[in-house]
Design an enzyme around this catalytic site. Structure first.
Site, mmCIF file in Angstrom:
data_model
loop_
_atom_site.group_PDB
_atom_site.id
_atom_site.type_symbol
_atom_site.label_atom_id
_atom_site.label_comp_id
_atom_site.label_asym_id
_atom_site.label_seq_id
_atom_site.Cartn_x
_atom_site.Cartn_y
_atom_site.Cartn_z
ATOM 1 N N GLU A 236 -5.312 -1.060 -15.919
ATOM 2 C CA GLU A 236 -5.298 0.119 -15.495
ATOM 3 C C GLU A 236 -6.195 0.721 -16.037
ATOM 4 O O GLU A 236 -5.822 1.178 -17.638
ATOM 5 C CB GLU A 236 -4.361 0.936 -15.000
ATOM 6 C CG GLU A 236 -4.720 2.306 -14.240
ATOM 7 C CD GLU A 236 -5.130 2.432 -13.313
ATOM 8 O OE1 GLU A 236 -6.870 3.635 -13.773
ATOM 9 O OE2 GLU A 236 -5.964 1.688 -12.416
ATOM 10 N N ARG B 132 0.039 9.184 -0.233
ATOM 11 C CA ARG B 132 -0.489 8.428 -1.644
ATOM 12 C C ARG B 132 0.383 7.789 -2.408
ATOM 13 O O ARG B 132 0.717 7.125 -3.005
ATOM 14 C CB ARG B 132 -2.453 8.370 -1.754
ATOM 15 C CG ARG B 132 -2.637 7.412 -2.383
ATOM 16 C CD ARG B 132 -3.733 7.990 -2.730
ATOM 17 N NE ARG B 132 -5.212 7.604 -1.514
ATOM 18 C CZ ARG B 132 -5.574 6.454 -0.647
ATOM 19 N NH1 ARG B 132 -5.038 5.342 -1.783
ATOM 20 N NH2 ARG B 132 -6.120 6.403 -0.165
ATOM 21 N N TYR C 20 -0.599 16.552 9.134
ATOM 22 C CA TYR C 20 0.432 16.175 10.062
ATOM 23 C C TYR C 20 2.107 16.957 8.832
ATOM 24 O O TYR C 20 1.646 16.783 8.031
ATOM 25 C CB TYR C 20 0.679 14.649 10.233
ATOM 26 C CG TYR C 20 0.177 13.807 9.407
ATOM 27 C CD1 TYR C 20 0.663 13.759 8.338
ATOM 28 C CD2 TYR C 20 -1.139 13.563 9.086
ATOM 29 C CE1 TYR C 20 0.053 12.798 6.404
ATOM 30 C CE2 TYR C 20 -1.588 12.411 8.467
ATOM 31 C CZ TYR C 20 -1.453 12.278 6.975
ATOM 32 O OH TYR C 20 -2.452 11.466 6.249
ATOM 33 N N ASP D 184 -11.562 -1.210 -1.762
ATOM 34 C CA ASP D 184 -12.783 -0.198 -2.029
ATOM 35 C C ASP D 184 -13.988 -1.192 -3.030
ATOM 36 O O ASP D 184 -15.133 -0.807 -2.103
ATOM 37 C CB ASP D 184 -12.457 1.033 -2.470
ATOM 38 C CG ASP D 184 -11.628 2.189 -1.926
ATOM 39 O OD1 ASP D 184 -11.785 1.839 -0.214
ATOM 40 O OD2 ASP D 184 -11.651 3.415 -1.844
#
Length: 398
Positions: free
Chosen positions: A33, A106, A220, A301
């Site tokens: 990462e 997320r 929401y 993605d």
């Protein structure tokens, strides 16, 4: 025989899910990462049953208790007067589709995935280390790594590019000319608002979608009703953002207020309650001719960035992860397994991309076309409208 070793570029939702699925399939996994610290970024997202079923098998759903919302309905409202155009019931979601329908931030999902990864001895995360290139051969793959000024290498049996819409792995796999991800002249404005700053109706256990001219709004409650997640998507005329601005810029509330000035008071009041807006440009691309080459494959993605109008970006990455684990567990021939993974996923992911684009056009209609859309929504009714998503949400049984 030693266990096979997968290299994964990217520790987002797709990369972490893939690591878990591969570890359960008997693989050793190294995740690289580029960010030195895995920060809590992003906004709310939906975990539709097609994705939550996979996370249940990975023992991740249990970790989300207290953070996720199980909505009772999806309410569609008209921007100018707040009228309810459709109310889709979700109380029976788990029986209908085979797994729960959840709304989650997320960052909370990423944290739960990281916790699950930390408990897997077969997985290692290398933060602050970026995949800068690779060489794939008949016997394995070597990834060139960059850690600050250091140049390193890692060897494995396959490389999975889960490094996002601006994927370096994709660009090198397919060549720069094939890398056509583009700004679609729409931006998503995101905010989390403290519950004590909003009207009681914004705290109802439902996902609320407002449809207006060249814009829509979704909100929401999350985290046990402590906050309300808000996303406003606007058509834009501005030029494409610079690469460094891809993910998050501060948004000017005055711009948002002006664009929503003709909307119903409830929507305007909710937007005005936000203290901090982050603005994301939306990225899309045409379906790729292929996701794999030899021992290298794309996921999430990197393979199929899509606009968020079906709420399927994260869900499709999770589906990719499950299919990848199944394909590589089924054969010792790694290139064959990666090709089988892509074959199993491409048609469905391509359809989700196409349907997401179409949904976006429908959401942002104006004039007579919007009037016809609203009339159709009312005539169709919530139950029949919900049935149109059965193909997407129903859990896929192997």
């Amino acid at each position: 025989m030693s266990e096979p070793h997968a290299l994964i570029a990217g520790a987002g939702i797709g990369g972490l899910s893939a690591a878990l699925c591969l570890a359960r399939a008997g693989w050793r996994v190294s995740i690289f990462e580029s960010a030195a610290v895995l920060e809590e970024v992003g906004a709310g997202l939906q975990l539709s049953p097609n994705a939550s079923a996979i996370l249940q098998k990975l023992n991740v759903i249990e970790r989300l208790r207290g953070f996720s919302l199980t909505p009772k309905s999806i309410r569609v409202r008209r921007a100018r007067d707040g009228a309810t155009l459709s109310l889709m019931p979700l109380a029976d979601a788990e029986r209908r589709w085979g797994a729960p329908y959840l709304l989650i931030h997320r960052a909370d999902l990423q944290r739960a995935l990281l916790q699950a990864v930390a408990e897997e001895d077969a997985i290692r995360i290398h933060a602050g280390v970026a995949v800068a290139g690779f060489a794939s051969g008949s016997d394995g793959v070597v990834a060139a790594l960059r850690q600050g000024l250091l140049r390193l290498e890692a060897s494995g049996d396959c490389l999975i590019g889960a490094d996002g819409a601006r994927s370096l792995v994709r660009a090198k796999l397919l060549g720069g000319g094939a890398d056509s991800a583009s700004f679609i002249k729409r931006t998503a404005w995101r905010a989390l608002i403290d519950a004590n700053r909003v009207a009681p109706e914004a705290l109802r256990p439902e996902s609320c979608l407002w449809l207006g001219r060249e814009a829509h709004l979704v909100h929401y409650p999350l985290r046990g009703g402590a906050v309300v997640n808000v996303v406003a998507v606007l058509d834009e005329s501005e030029a494409a953002p610079r690469p460094e601005e891809d993910w998050s810029r501060l948004g000017d509330p005055a711009v948002l207020a002006a664009r929503f000035s003709s909307w119903h008071k409830a929507a305007r009041s909710l937007l005005a309650a936000a203290q901090d807006w982050r603005k994301w440009p939306l990225i899309d691309r045409d379906p790729l001719p292929g996701w794999t080459a030899g021992r290298v494959a794309l996921l999430g993605d990197a393979a199929h960035p899509m606009p968020p109008f079906l709420g399927q970006g994260a869900a499709q990455a999770i589906e990719d992860a499950a299919a990848l684990g199944e394909a590589l567990q089924a054969t010792s021939d790694v290139p064959q397994g990666l090709a089988a993974y892509a074959a199993a996923r491409r048609e469905r992911a391509d359809r989700v991309q196409r349907e997401s684009r179409a949904q976006g056009r429908i959401y942002h209609l104006s004039g007579p076309a919007a009037f016809a859309r609203d009339a159709a929504l009312r005539a169709l009714g919530g139950e029949r409208l919900l049935a149109r998503y059965d193909w997407l949400y129903r859990v896929r049984r192997n």
